[in-house]
Design a protein around this motif. Structure first.
Motif, short mmCIF file in Angstrom:
data_model
loop_
_atom_site.label_atom_id
_atom_site.label_comp_id
_atom_site.label_asym_id
_atom_site.label_seq_id
_atom_site.Cartn_x
_atom_site.Cartn_y
_atom_site.Cartn_z
N VAL A 168 0.81 -1.36 0.11
CA VAL A 168 0.41 0.32 0.04
C VAL A 168 0.84 1.40 0.45
N ASP A 169 0.34 2.20 -0.78
CA ASP A 169 1.67 3.08 -0.79
C ASP A 169 1.36 4.67 -0.38
N GLY A 170 1.77 5.40 0.04
CA GLY A 170 1.52 6.64 1.20
C GLY A 170 0.78 7.27 0.99
N ASN A 171 -0.47 7.34 0.04
CA ASN A 171 -1.50 7.52 -0.39
C ASN A 171 -2.48 6.60 0.32
N GLY A 172 -2.23 5.52 0.83
CA GLY A 172 -3.24 4.79 1.20
C GLY A 172 -3.90 3.76 -0.44
N LYS A 173 -3.11 3.73 -1.67
CA LYS A 173 -3.44 3.77 -2.27
C LYS A 173 -2.95 1.99 -2.61
N ILE A 174 -3.61 0.68 -3.51
CA ILE A 174 -3.18 -0.95 -3.33
C ILE A 174 -1.85 -0.20 -4.60
N ALA A 175 -0.56 -0.12 -4.26
CA ALA A 175 -0.03 -0.27 -5.35
C ALA A 175 1.25 -1.09 -5.84
N TRP A 176 1.29 -2.68 -5.29
CA TRP A 176 1.66 -3.77 -6.07
C TRP A 176 1.10 -4.98 -5.22
N ILE A 177 1.54 -6.21 -5.98
CA ILE A 177 0.92 -7.33 -5.92
C ILE A 177 2.36 -8.13 -6.44
N GLY A 178 2.46 -9.09 -5.42
CA GLY A 178 3.93 -10.04 -5.95
C GLY A 178 4.23 -11.12 -5.00
N GLN A 179 5.04 -11.05 -5.22
CA GLN A 179 5.75 -11.80 -4.66
C GLN A 179 6.73 -12.16 -3.32
N PRO A 180 7.08 -12.15 -2.13
CA PRO A 180 8.32 -11.35 -1.14
C PRO A 180 9.45 -11.33 -1.63
N MET A 181 9.98 -12.35 -2.26
CA MET A 181 11.81 -12.23 -3.02
C MET A 181 11.42 -11.91 -4.05
N GLU A 182 10.57 -11.09 -4.26
CA GLU A 182 10.32 -9.69 -6.09
C GLU A 182 10.79 -8.45 -5.52
N MET A 183 9.92 -7.74 -4.14
CA MET A 183 9.68 -6.58 -4.09
C MET A 183 10.89 -5.83 -3.94
N ASP A 184 11.92 -6.15 -3.60
CA ASP A 184 13.13 -5.25 -3.08
C ASP A 184 12.70 -3.74 -3.73
N SER A 185 13.42 -3.87 -5.13
CA SER A 185 13.28 -2.82 -5.81
C SER A 185 12.05 -1.67 -6.22
N VAL A 186 11.38 -2.56 -6.24
CA VAL A 186 9.69 -2.16 -6.03
C VAL A 186 9.32 -1.29 -4.96
N LEU A 187 10.00 -2.12 -3.96
CA LEU A 187 9.20 -1.63 -2.69
C LEU A 187 10.29 0.34 -2.00
N LEU A 188 11.55 0.11 -3.38
CA LEU A 188 11.82 1.01 -2.78
C LEU A 188 12.02 2.11 -3.98
N GLN A 189 10.87 2.06 -5.17
CA GLN A 189 10.50 2.90 -5.92
C GLN A 189 9.38 3.24 -5.02
N ILE A 190 8.82 2.73 -4.56
CA ILE A 190 7.56 3.06 -3.36
C ILE A 190 7.87 3.45 -2.58
N ILE A 191 8.44 3.52 -1.89
CA ILE A 191 9.11 4.48 -1.03
C ILE A 191 9.14 5.91 -2.09
N GLU A 192 10.18 5.97 -2.72
CA GLU A 192 11.03 7.19 -3.56
C GLU A 192 9.62 8.01 -3.92
N GLY A 193 8.37 7.13 -4.64
CA GLY A 193 6.98 7.97 -5.08
C GLY A 193 8.03 7.53 -6.48
N LYS A 194 8.61 7.19 -7.13
CA LYS A 194 8.74 6.90 -8.69
C LYS A 194 8.16 5.72 -9.32
N PHE A 195 7.53 4.49 -8.62
CA PHE A 195 7.11 4.17 -9.12
C PHE A 195 6.13 3.45 -10.04
#
Length: 370
Positions: free
Chosen positions: A159-186
Motif C-alpha cells: 500500500v503506497d503513501g496515499n493508502g492505495k494498492i500499489a503492487w502485488i507479487g511475491q516477497p522475494m521480488e519486491m526489493d527494487s519495487v518497494l524502494l521505488q514506491i517509498i521514493e514515489g517513483k513507481f
C-alpha cells in the motif's frame, strides 16, 4: 480462493472424489461475494488478530505498508521470512511490515490460534515485523488476497503513501519495487496494465468455479447421504439445464452409477478404455468406493501398475489395494508416497499429508491384526 484450489488440486490428484470435493464444498462461502481489488484502489480496512508488534489502525499519509500473507504450513512463506525481516529493518520509519497468517489449519480439535502463536514465538527475530492472523471469517483472504486475484501464498501486497494498492507479487521480488514506491517513483499505472489480464482471468475463473461448485453441492449432498437415486436425478436435471457442466460433474455421476448399476459402470469402464481422462476418473471412483465387487479394484490396480512411477497415483492405488484385500501392498504404496512427499521441494499442504499419515496408520493397524 487459492488455498481452496490448492487443496483441491492436491486432493483430486491423490485422493478420492468424495474426499476432495468436500474441501471445496465445505468452504463454499469463501467462493461467494468476493470483491475485486485493483492497483490504484484504496486499500481495504485491516481486520486481524494481532499477535506481535504494533497494530495498524489506519494508513498514515506518507507511510508505505507491506502486507505479507503466509501460513505455518507454507514452506516458501517460511523461507521468505528472514528476507522480509531484512527489508523491515532496512526501511524502518518509511515502510511498515505486517505478516498476516491465513488459511491456517490443524488436526481435529487443535487450537489454531495456539498453533500460530507458538510458531511466531519460535520464529522470534526471524519474523522481525508485525505479525497478525486472519479471523475465522476469512476477512483478509476475501478482501485482500482473493480480491486482488492472488492464487497462492506467499503473497505480498504493498500500500503506497496515499493508502492505495500499489503492487502485488511475491516477497522475494519486491526489493527494487518497494524502494521505488517509498521514493514515489513507481509506475503504478504501468504495473496495473501489466497484471490486468492476469487479474481478469482469475476473477473470471473464480466465478466459473463458483457456478460449478453450486451445481455440484446438491448432487454431492445426496451421495453423502447414500441416496444415489436422488443424486442421479439431480445430476440429470443439472446436465439437461446446462450440458457444459457434464465434465465437472462426471465423477459425481459415476459414483452414483456404480451403486445404482454396477454392471453398467464396469461396462462403461471397458467401453471408454481409449479415453485417458475418463479412465483416470473411473479408476479414482473404483479405488475409493468401499464394498464393491473385487473386479473393480482389480481393474484399478491394473491401471495403476501400468504407470508405477506416477507418484500422483500412489494414494489412489494404495486405496485400491486395501479395498481389494492386499493390505501389505496398500501400506507399502502409501508409505512410499508419504516418503516422497517428505523429500519433495514443494510438498502437499500439511493438513493433506497428515490425513494420509492417519490413513497409513489405519492400514498398518489392520495389517497387524492379520
Amino acid at each position: 480462493m487459492r488455498e481452496i484450489l490448492a487443496l483441491l488440486l492436491f486432493s483430486m490428484s491423490f485422493r478420492s472424489f468424495a474426499e476432495s470435493k468436500s474441501i471445496v464444498l465445505n468452504n463454499i462461502d469463501t467462493l461467494q461475494n468476493k470483491n475485486e481489488l485493483r492497483i490504484g484502489d484504496p486499500a481495504p480496512e485491516v481486520k486481524v488478530r494481532w499477535i506481535k508488534g504494533k497494530p495498524v489502525q489506519k494508513f498514515e499519509k506518507g507511510m508505505v505498508y507491506v502486507f505479507e500473507f503466509w501460513a505455518t504450513w507454507c514452506g516458501p512463506c517460511i523461507k521468505a521470512m528472514p528476507h522480509v525481516t531484512e527489508l523491515a529493518k532496512k526501511y524502518a520509519g518509511k515502510a511498515t511490515f505486517t505478516g498476516v497468517s491465513v488459511w491456517e489449519r490443524g488436526k481435529p480439535g487443535q487450537n489454531i490460534n495456539e498453533l500460530v502463536d507458538k510458531f511466531v514465538k519460535d520464529m522470534d527475530d526471524r519474523m522481525g515485523y508485525n505479525v497478525a492472523m486472519d479471523g475465522i471469517d476469512g476477512y483478509m483472504v476475501k478482501n485482500w488476497v482473493e480480491a486482488t486475484g492472488q492464487t497462492s501464498i506467499p503473497a505480498t501486497i504493498i500500500v503506497d503513501g496515499n493508502g492505495k494498492i500499489a503492487w502485488i507479487g511475491q516477497p522475494m521480488e519486491m526489493d527494487s519495487v518497494l524502494l521505488q514506491i517509498i521514493e514515489g517513483k513507481f509506475d503504478s499505472k504501468g504495473f496495473a496494465a501489466k497484471i490486468a489480464k492476469s487479474q481478469e482471468s482469475t476473477f473470471k475463473g473464480n466465478k466459473e468455479l463458483e457456478a460449478q461448485v453450486a451445481a455440484l453441492k446438491p448432487i454431492q449432498d445426496a451421495i453423502d447421504s447414500k441416496d444415489y437415486g436422488l443424486a442421479m436425478k439431480r445430476y440429470n436435471s443439472t446436465i439437461q439445464a446446462d450440458p457444459s457442466k457434464k465434465s465437472f460433474l462426471f465423477i459425481a455421476y459415476y459414483t452414483s452409477l456404480i451403486h445404482l448399476d454396477p454392471d453398467q459402470a464396469y461396462s462403461d469402464a471397458l467401453r471408454f478404455k481409449d479415453s485417458a481422462m475418463i479412465q483416470y476418473a473411473i479408476v479414482r471412483v473404483f479405488s475409493a468406493e468401499e464394498n464393491l465387487n473385487k473386479k473393480f479394484y482389480a481393474y484399478a490396480i491394473s491401471y495403476f501398475e501400468k504407470q508405477p512411477n506416477n507418484f500422483g497415483f500412489w494414494p489412489m492405488s494404495s486405496a485400491a489395494y486395501f479395498n481389494f484385500g492386499d493390505v501389505a501392498k496398500a501400506v507399502e504404496t502409501l508409505q512410499k508416497f508419504i516418503d516422497w512427499c517428505n523429500a519433495a521441494k514443494a510438498p502437499p499442504p500439511a493438513a493433506y499429508l497428515e490425513k494420509e499419515m492417519d490413513r497409513l496408520q489405519r492400514y498398518k493397524n489392520v495389517l497387524e491384526k492379520k
